[in-house]
Design a protein around this motif. Sequence first.
Motif, short mmCIF file in Angstrom:
data_model
loop_
_atom_site.label_atom_id
_atom_site.label_comp_id
_atom_site.label_asym_id
_atom_site.label_seq_id
_atom_site.Cartn_x
_atom_site.Cartn_y
_atom_site.Cartn_z
N ASN A 1 -2.72 26.58 -6.20
CA ASN A 1 -2.42 26.31 -4.80
C ASN A 1 -1.87 24.91 -4.57
O ASN A 1 -1.78 24.45 -3.43
CB ASN A 1 -3.66 26.54 -3.94
N ASP A 2 -1.50 24.17 -5.63
CA ASP A 2 -0.84 22.88 -5.47
C ASP A 2 0.62 23.03 -5.09
O ASP A 2 1.32 22.03 -4.89
CB ASP A 2 -0.94 22.07 -6.77
N SER A 3 1.11 24.29 -5.04
CA SER A 3 2.51 24.51 -4.64
C SER A 3 2.66 24.15 -3.16
O SER A 3 2.34 24.95 -2.27
CB SER A 3 2.91 25.97 -4.88
N GLN A 4 3.06 22.91 -2.89
CA GLN A 4 3.19 22.38 -1.53
C GLN A 4 4.35 21.39 -1.50
O GLN A 4 4.96 21.08 -2.53
CB GLN A 4 1.88 21.67 -1.10
N GLU A 5 4.60 20.88 -0.28
CA GLU A 5 5.57 19.79 -0.10
C GLU A 5 4.81 18.51 0.16
O GLU A 5 3.96 18.46 1.08
CB GLU A 5 6.54 20.11 1.04
N TYR A 6 5.08 17.45 -0.61
CA TYR A 6 4.36 16.19 -0.51
C TYR A 6 5.35 15.05 -0.25
O TYR A 6 6.49 15.09 -0.74
CB TYR A 6 3.57 15.90 -1.79
N ARG B 1 0.86 -1.18 0.00
CA ARG B 1 0.00 0.00 0.00
C ARG B 1 0.90 1.23 0.00
O ARG B 1 1.80 1.36 0.83
CB ARG B 1 -0.92 0.03 1.23
N GLY B 2 0.63 2.14 -0.93
CA GLY B 2 1.40 3.39 -1.00
C GLY B 2 0.49 4.60 -0.90
O GLY B 2 -0.61 4.61 -1.47
N THR B 3 0.92 5.59 -0.14
CA THR B 3 0.14 6.83 0.02
C THR B 3 1.05 8.03 -0.15
O THR B 3 2.25 7.96 0.11
CB THR B 3 -0.55 6.90 1.40
N TRP B 4 0.45 9.13 -0.63
CA TRP B 4 1.13 10.44 -0.70
C TRP B 4 0.33 11.42 0.17
O TRP B 4 -0.90 11.39 0.16
CB TRP B 4 1.18 10.97 -2.13
N PHE B 5 1.02 12.28 0.90
CA PHE B 5 0.37 13.18 1.85
C PHE B 5 1.13 14.48 1.93
O PHE B 5 2.26 14.60 1.46
CB PHE B 5 0.27 12.53 3.23
N ARG B 6 0.48 15.47 2.54
CA ARG B 6 1.14 16.76 2.77
C ARG B 6 2.21 16.60 3.85
O ARG B 6 1.98 15.93 4.87
CB ARG B 6 0.14 17.83 3.21
N GLU B 7 3.31 17.24 3.67
CA GLU B 7 4.40 17.12 4.62
C GLU B 7 4.01 17.64 5.99
O GLU B 7 4.42 17.10 7.01
CB GLU B 7 5.63 17.87 4.07
N GLN B 8 3.16 18.70 6.03
CA GLN B 8 2.78 19.29 7.31
C GLN B 8 1.72 18.48 8.04
O GLN B 8 1.51 18.66 9.24
CB GLN B 8 2.27 20.73 7.10
N ASP B 9 0.99 17.62 7.32
CA ASP B 9 -0.10 16.87 7.93
C ASP B 9 -0.12 15.47 7.33
O ASP B 9 -0.72 15.25 6.27
CB ASP B 9 -1.44 17.58 7.69
N PRO B 10 0.52 14.51 7.98
CA PRO B 10 0.59 13.15 7.41
C PRO B 10 -0.77 12.50 7.28
O PRO B 10 -0.90 11.49 6.58
CB PRO B 10 1.48 12.40 8.41
N GLN B 11 -1.80 13.00 7.97
CA GLN B 11 -3.12 12.40 7.90
C GLN B 11 -3.95 12.96 6.75
O GLN B 11 -5.09 12.55 6.55
CB GLN B 11 -3.86 12.60 9.24
N THR B 12 -3.42 13.96 6.02
CA THR B 12 -4.12 14.55 4.88
C THR B 12 -3.53 13.96 3.60
O THR B 12 -2.41 14.29 3.22
CB THR B 12 -3.98 16.08 4.87
#
Length: 987
Positions: free
Chosen positions: A776-781, A726-737
Motif C-alpha cells: 500500500n505504499d503505492s502513493q504520490e509523495y 528542514r525538509g519534509t516528505w508528505f502525501r500529496e493528498q494531505d500535506p499534514q500527513t
Amino acid sequence: MMDRFAQLCLSGLCLQGVILAVLGAWSVTVPREIEGMEGSCLVIPCRFSYTDYPPNDKSRVVWYQYASRGYPLVYDRKNQNDVIKLFRWTTSLYGDPNAGDCSLKINPLRWDHSHQKIYPWVDPDYVTYRYFPFYDETAKIAVRGKAIPPQIKVIGPVKFGERITVKCSTYHRCPDRLPILTLSPQLGTSKIIKTTENDRWKITLEQSWTVENEHQAISCTVQHPGGQTASANTDVKAACSFMPVILTPTSEEFLEGVEKRVNCSVSYTCPKDHPHLTWNYGNMRTESSGPTKLGTGSWRTQSILMFKAGAKDHGRPLTCTARFPSGQTQTGTIILQVQRGMFSLGWSFSMPGYITGLRGSCLVIPCRFEYSNSLPSDLRVKWYKYEPGQYPVVYDDHHPGDVIPIFRGKTSLYGSARDRKCSLKISSLEDKHSGLRLYTWVDPNPISSYHRQNYQDKTVQLHVTDRVDKPEIVISNIPRVGETISVQCTAYHTCPAAPPTLSLVGLPGTGKATETEVQDGKWKTTLVQTWVIEEDHQTVTCCVKHPGGQQAEAGLAIYPECPAGEISIGPTPEQFLEGVVENITCSVSHICSKKRPILTWNYKDMHASSTTVRTSPTAWTTVSSVMFIASMDDNDKALTCNAEFPDGKNLKKSVNLHVKKYEPPESEKPIDEPDRENMNRHCDPAICEEWMADVVSEIKALTGSCVVIPCTFTYPGIQRADSQLRGTWFREQDPQTFIYNDDQSRVEEGFRGRTRLVGRLGEKNCSMEIDKVKHNDSQEYCFRTKIHEHDQFYKHSCTTVTTFEEVPEPKVNHHGDPVEGRPHIVTCTIYHTCPSHLPKLTWSGRTEQESVIQQRDIGQGKWEIMSILTFIPKEEDDHTNLTCTVEYHGIDPVTKSVRLYVKRNRLCVFNLVISAVVIAAVYGMLLLSVRSKCKRPQGNYSNLDVGYRANNETGSNVFVLSATNPTFGVQNDYFNCADNGKVYGNV
C-alpha cells in the motif's frame, strides 16, 4: 628219414607256398581313380588290414608316386623334405593309421596333379614288397575345373496352406573345406545336413515353409572353395481348394421385430477364389468383408445379414450362396424359428430411461401411453421389475398381494389411465431401490405371452442418492441502498406431493413459495422475498430441507451500490477581489455513511477542512471548506472540487474565477513611486527569489525491499548549513500527513522508522529512502523545505511510487560457446531503484574465479548492476551450469543459470600476448564504466593502475585495478564504485 615238408622244400615247392602265404596276409584298398575340384582339397580314401606279418610301426604310412623306376615320395612324415616338388607341402594324412586308415589329403588340388598315380605303403622300412606289393594298389587323380550342378528335390504335397520341404544337395571330396549351398528365395527355416556315400561326402541344404503362392520358382547355387559355382532351378506349383459355407447361428430362435446378425462365411486356400456372397432376403442390410487372411494359405470371405424377423418368416429357409470365379457355387441354409414380440402390440409408451431420487423422499416416474385404436374397456396399468425370465410385480391395483416386498404398499399411479397417463409414484425411496429397472404394461393380454428381447431399452433405471444439489439463488436487479430488491431461491425435486421446504436467512419478513413442473419427472419449488436493501445487508442464505432429512444451502454476497447525489460549490460570487479571503464550500450528498467521498481541490496550497453530517435517516452530506485568496494570476482559471468515492466513482464541480484587481483607497496610495531596484537590493533573498525542485515523476519499488527517490532542490541566497534547513516528505493528498520528518513523532505510524534522507540538505540533495516497501505504499509523495520562517512548496516536487511484488530475475549473457583454454566472459545484469542497499551478485559453478562489479545510473532513479565473470574454460566444464544469484535487500535470493557447452581446443595455449589484449580490453571497459557511473568531483581517475599476477590456486592469471583514491560517488556512504580501492578479475 627226411619228412615230407623237407622234401617239398628241397624240390622248390616249399618257397612258392611261403610267398603265397605272405602275400595273402595283407589287404590295401584305394579307389582306382578319384576326381577332385581344382582349388579345393582332395581326400583319397585308403584302408589297410593284415592277418599276419604285422608292421613294426603301424602309424607310419608313406605315399609314393607310381614310377617305373625308384620310389618318388608323395608323403612321408619322417622325410618331408624328400617329397617331390609336385606334392611338397600339400599332402598330409587324413585318418588314423592305428585304426587301419591310410587316407591322404591333398590341399590345395592343382591342375598339375591331374593324371598322377599314387599309392600308399605301410611301414616301408619293415613291411617289404615281399609281404605285399603296395605299388599294385594305385589311385589315379583327376582334376575338375567346372562345378557340377546341385540336385533339387521337393518333398510333400504342394497345396496352398500345406507345408513343403525343398532339399538341395551336392557331393564333394573335401570334408574340411565344404562347398556353400544357397536357396533363393529364402522362404522358411533352413538347416545343413552332412552325410557320406560310397567314400564321398554329401552336403544338403534343407528349407521348409508353408505354401502361400500359386507358383514359386526355386533356385539352388553351389560354390566350391576353388570359386567354381553351379546352379539348379525348379518350379513349385500349388493346388487350390475351398470349404463349405457356414451360417451362424444355426438353431437359435429369432424374435419378431428384433434385428439380429446372421453370419455367412466361407474359407478357401487361394486368394484368387474370392467368392461373391448373396442372401435370399435381399432387401435387408448386409455388411461384407474379405478376403481376410486367416493365416498362411487360408483366406475367408464373410457377409453379415442384419436380419429382422417378422411373424410370417416362421418356418422359412434363410439361405446364403457363395459363387466362386470358376463358376462353382456352395450354399448354406437354416430354418427360421420366430417368436412374437411386444413391439407388435397396438400401443406404445414413453418415459425416461434414467431417473434420480432422494432417499426418504417420494419419486414420480413420468409415463404416458398411446393406443393405435380406441382404449380397451378392460384397460389396466401394471408395473414390473425387469428381470430376465421372470415378471416381478411392482404395481397391480387388482392384486396388491402380488407386489414384491420391496415395493409393497409404496407404489400407486400418479394420474388417470383414462387420460393415457401411466406415471408411477413411489412413496419413500430406499437404498435397495437403487439400480433397479422398471417398466409398465397397459395391455389386457398377459405379459408372459410375448418375448421381451431388447425390452430393457424401454425400462427406467432408478438411482437413489443422498447428495442434495444446492439451491439456486439470484437477485432480480442491481442492488442499491434504499431501493426495493427481490431474491429468488429455487430447489429441484421429484415429488410434487411432498416438496422440499425453502427458507431465506438474513432478510426481514417472509416470502412466497410456488411449485412448477419443469420437465418430465422434475419439479421446482421457488421462494421469492422482497425488501428494501440497507447499507449493512451483505449476505443472504437460502436453505432447503427435503422430506428425507437432507439439507443444503447456498449463500449470495450482496454488495449494494451507494448512489451518489449531487455535488455543489457555494457561494459563487461573480467576481473575486485580489487578495481578499473568500470562504468556499463544496458539498456532496450520498446514501452510505461507510463509503464517504474524499474531497480535494485543484489548488494544493489551500487549507481545507472536511466534515460529514447526517441529513436524514438514509442520507449524508460531506462538506469541504477552503479559505481562498485570489490573485491576478488566477483570473479566467477554474476552482475545482473533486469528490472521489471508495468504489472509484468521481464527481467534479468547478467555478470560474473572475478576479478583480485590488485598488487601495486614496489615503493608502504612496505619493512617490518607490525605487524597485533599490527595494530588491535590500529584499530578503528567501522571499524575493525563485525556488526550484527536481524530483522524478514516477518510480517503481520492489515490495519488501527498499527504494531511493532521487531529489535535488535550489533555494535563493547564500549556501545554508544542514542545521539551517528542514525538509519534509508528505502525501500529496494531505500535506499534514508526513512520511518523513526529522521529528519522528510527527511521521505517520506506517512509515515511522522506514524513511530517511540519504542526501544532505545543505548540498541541496533531498533524496529519500523508503525501506521495507509495502504493497500500500503505492502513493504520490511530495517534498518541501523550510528556511527560518519560510515554509516553501515546490512545483514539480511530487513523485508517484508504484510497488510491484514479482522479484525480477537477472539476465545472464555470454557470446558464443566457450572454447577450452581461451578466456570466456559471462555477464549477469539486474536493474534496481535502491542504491543505498546494493543488491549482491554472486556466481556458483566457477566459485574459484573472481568477478568484476559495475554499477551505472541509467536515469529516473533506476540503476544497472552488472557482474562480469572472466574464466578459462576446462574440459570438465562441458555440460555444466553457471548460476548467477541475486540477493536484493530484504528479499529471498533469485537465481538464473546458463548451460556451458565447451568446445575442445587442440592447441590449448594461452600466451601472454592474448592475456595482455584481454587485460587491456577489460581495463578499458572498467575505466569507461567507472567514468560513467561515478560523479566527477569526488573521484581521481588519473591514479588508476593495473597490476598483473599469477593465481597459484586456480592456475589462471589475475589482473588488479587499483586507485589512489578508492571511494567514488556522492559524499554519503550509500554508493561506492570500488571496494577498498581495488577491483579484481580473472583472465
